[in-house]
Motif scaffolding. Structure first.
Motif, PDB file in Angstrom:
ATOM      1  N   GLN A 144      92.803  -3.316 106.995  1.00 34.28           N
ATOM      2  CA  GLN A 144      93.000  -3.597 105.609  1.00 34.28           C
ATOM      3  C   GLN A 144      92.968  -4.972 105.108  1.00 34.28           C
ATOM      4  O   GLN A 144      92.347  -5.081 103.900  1.00 34.28           O
ATOM      5  N   ALA A 145      93.324  -5.898 105.909  1.00 36.37           N
ATOM      6  CA  ALA A 145      93.144  -7.407 105.553  1.00 36.37           C
ATOM      7  C   ALA A 145      91.710  -7.792 105.332  1.00 36.37           C
ATOM      8  O   ALA A 145      91.494  -8.557 104.361  1.00 36.37           O
ATOM      9  N   VAL A 146      91.013  -7.376 106.573  1.00 34.14           N
ATOM     10  CA  VAL A 146      89.519  -7.566 106.210  1.00 34.14           C
ATOM     11  C   VAL A 146      88.663  -6.950 105.133  1.00 34.14           C
ATOM     12  O   VAL A 146      88.217  -7.619 104.390  1.00 34.14           O
ATOM     13  N   TYR A 147      89.310  -5.649 104.765  1.00 34.60           N
ATOM     14  CA  TYR A 147      88.598  -4.985 103.626  1.00 34.60           C
ATOM     15  C   TYR A 147      88.832  -5.630 102.336  1.00 34.60           C
ATOM     16  O   TYR A 147      88.220  -6.027 101.588  1.00 34.60           O
ATOM     17  N   ASP A 148      90.227  -6.031 102.265  1.00 30.07           N
ATOM     18  CA  ASP A 148      90.832  -6.505 100.941  1.00 30.07           C
ATOM     19  C   ASP A 148      90.238  -7.843 100.814  1.00 30.07           C
ATOM     20  O   ASP A 148      89.908  -8.390  99.627  1.00 30.07           O
ATOM     21  N   LEU A 149      89.759  -8.798 102.081  1.00 30.36           N
ATOM     22  CA  LEU A 149      88.978  -9.942 101.747  1.00 30.36           C
ATOM     23  C   LEU A 149      87.388  -9.595 101.318  1.00 30.36           C
ATOM     24  O   LEU A 149      87.023 -10.346 100.351  1.00 30.36           O
ATOM     25  N   VAL A 150      86.815  -8.690 101.824  1.00 32.67           N
ATOM     26  CA  VAL A 150      85.317  -8.702 101.649  1.00 32.67           C
ATOM     27  C   VAL A 150      84.975  -7.935 100.468  1.00 32.67           C
ATOM     28  O   VAL A 150      83.902  -8.015 100.131  1.00 32.67           O
ATOM     29  N   LYS A 151      86.074  -7.225  99.923  1.00 34.05           N
ATOM     30  CA  LYS A 151      85.697  -6.349  98.901  1.00 34.05           C
ATOM     31  C   LYS A 151      85.263  -6.993  97.671  1.00 34.05           C
ATOM     32  O   LYS A 151      84.409  -6.590  96.877  1.00 34.05           O
ATOM     33  N   TYR A 152      85.486  -8.266  97.524  1.00 27.52           N
ATOM     34  CA  TYR A 152      85.008  -9.033  96.487  1.00 27.52           C
ATOM     35  C   TYR A 152      83.699  -9.799  96.668  1.00 27.52           C
ATOM     36  O   TYR A 152      83.273 -10.119  95.597  1.00 27.52           O
ATOM     37  N   ALA A 153      82.947  -9.532  97.793  1.00 25.63           N
ATOM     38  CA  ALA A 153      81.853 -10.128  97.923  1.00 25.63           C
ATOM     39  C   ALA A 153      80.573  -9.319  96.872  1.00 25.63           C
ATOM     40  O   ALA A 153      80.844  -8.462  96.518  1.00 25.63           O
ATOM     41  N   PRO A 154      79.597 -10.230  96.778  1.00 19.98           N
ATOM     42  CA  PRO A 154      78.834  -9.874  95.517  1.00 19.98           C
ATOM     43  C   PRO A 154      77.959  -8.628  96.131  1.00 19.98           C
ATOM     44  O   PRO A 154      77.442  -8.612  97.111  1.00 19.98           O
ATOM     45  N   THR A 155      77.494  -7.677  95.233  1.00 23.92           N
ATOM     46  CA  THR A 155      76.630  -6.736  95.236  1.00 23.92           C
ATOM     47  C   THR A 155      75.684  -6.606  94.163  1.00 23.92           C
ATOM     48  O   THR A 155      76.220  -7.230  92.994  1.00 23.92           O
ATOM     49  N   SER A 156      74.483  -6.006  94.099  1.00 17.72           N
ATOM     50  CA  SER A 156      73.814  -5.609  92.826  1.00 17.72           C
ATOM     51  C   SER A 156      74.716  -4.642  92.046  1.00 17.72           C
ATOM     52  O   SER A 156      74.978  -3.590  92.460  1.00 17.72           O
ATOM     53  N   MET A 157      74.837  -5.120  90.728  1.00 16.83           N
ATOM     54  CA  MET A 157      75.501  -4.321  89.628  1.00 16.83           C
ATOM     55  C   MET A 157      77.002  -3.898  90.021  1.00 16.83           C
ATOM     56  O   MET A 157      77.478  -3.039  89.740  1.00 16.83           O
ATOM     57  N   ASN A 158      77.682  -4.784  91.057  1.00 22.24           N
ATOM     58  CA  ASN A 158      78.654  -4.455  91.718  1.00 22.24           C
ATOM     59  C   ASN A 158      79.009  -3.075  92.122  1.00 22.24           C
ATOM     60  O   ASN A 158      80.049  -2.516  92.177  1.00 22.24           O
ATOM     61  N   MET A 159      77.946  -2.401  92.643  1.00 20.11           N
ATOM     62  CA  MET A 159      78.020  -1.327  93.390  1.00 20.11           C
ATOM     63  C   MET A 159      78.686  -1.297  94.715  1.00 20.11           C
ATOM     64  O   MET A 159      78.500  -2.384  95.192  1.00 20.11           O
ATOM     65  N   GLN A 160      79.290  -0.372  95.063  1.00 19.76           N
ATOM     66  CA  GLN A 160      80.012  -0.380  96.189  1.00 19.76           C
ATOM     67  C   GLN A 160      80.007   0.942  97.138  1.00 19.76           C
ATOM     68  O   GLN A 160      80.882   1.738  97.261  1.00 19.76           O
ATOM     69  N   PRO A 161      78.642   0.928  97.796  1.00 22.45           N
ATOM     70  CA  PRO A 161      78.524   2.248  98.401  1.00 22.45           C
ATOM     71  C   PRO A 161      79.036   2.423  99.738  1.00 22.45           C
ATOM     72  O   PRO A 161      79.054   3.579 100.389  1.00 22.45           O
ATOM     73  N   LEU A 162      79.415   1.162 100.547  1.00 21.63           N
ATOM     74  CA  LEU A 162      79.980   1.288 101.722  1.00 21.63           C
ATOM     75  C   LEU A 162      81.289   2.018 101.845  1.00 21.63           C
ATOM     76  O   LEU A 162      82.246   2.148 101.168  1.00 21.63           O
TER      77      LEU A 162
END
Length: 199
Positions: free
Chosen positions: A36-54
């Motif tokens: 969870q700590a890993v995810y809560d860090l990397v979820k802010y990294a940029p993607t196109s149009m802020n999409m989060q398909p992972l």
């Protein structure tokens, strides 16, 4: 050139220069809190149009691990069976349903992604792949090693672990503390002048 970067030398080593793909791991468990700590860090990294398909499936039970190992390529079976934690990383082909309507580019995104599925799947796959790169760096930032793999029966994993036809596995990653003889010899990397041109 390390002094021109914002990260100090130790962080540069941890995340990049000394980071390796691990092929063996110790028995030390990887906790849900670490993931969870890993995810809560990397979820802010940029993607196109802020999409989060992972989408991430943590394979923890012995039964699920056995099912997964049977779908890995022969060279990946043993290390997948023995890693403290295995994560299946996939793209959600219906990621557009999670886009916030107040997002500034939502009208544009809706035109792009709510229509033709091939456009949506291509965008999702690319941006999920970006997120996988961030996830691996996050694993390294947690002091753990990652062993990403693409040698598996993707169609079978999609059916076995998702089953809805709306997810496409992109990578399987073993996670843990590196074990004995964890590393293959460092492979060469292309030099700056072999990669970068200026126009």
């Amino acid at each position: 050139m390390t002094d021109v970067l914002a990260l100090d030398s130790a962080a540069q080593d941890l995340l990049f220069r000394e980071a390796r793909t691990a092929n063996t791991f110790t028995d030390e468990p990887v906790t849900d809190e670490q993931v969870q700590a890993v995810y809560d860090l990397v979820k802010y990294a940029p993607t196109s149009m802020n999409m989060q398909p992972l989408r991430v499936v943590l394979v923890r039970s012995a039964e699920a691990r056995e099912r997964l190992v049977g779908l890995m390529a022969d060279g990946n079976k043993e290390k997948t069976a023995k890693a403290p934690l295995v994560a299946i990383l996939a793209s959600d082909n219906e990621f557009h349903e999670e886009l916030p309507t107040q997002f500034p580019h939502f009208p544009q995104a809706k035109d792009l992604f709510f229509g033709e599925r091939p456009v949506r799947e291509a965008a999702g796959s690319f941006n999920a792949a970006l997120q996988i790169g961030y996830f691996i760096i996050g694993v390294r930032a947690a002091g753990l090693a990652a062993g990403p793999m693409t040698g598996f029966d993707g169609e079978a994993i999609n059916k076995e672990f998702f089953g809805d036809g709306e997810h496409s596995v992109l990578a399987v990653v073993n996670i843990g503390k590196p074990g004995e003889d964890a590393w293959y010899p460092r492979s060469p990397r292309l030099a700056y002048d072999e990669v970068v041109t200026t126009v």
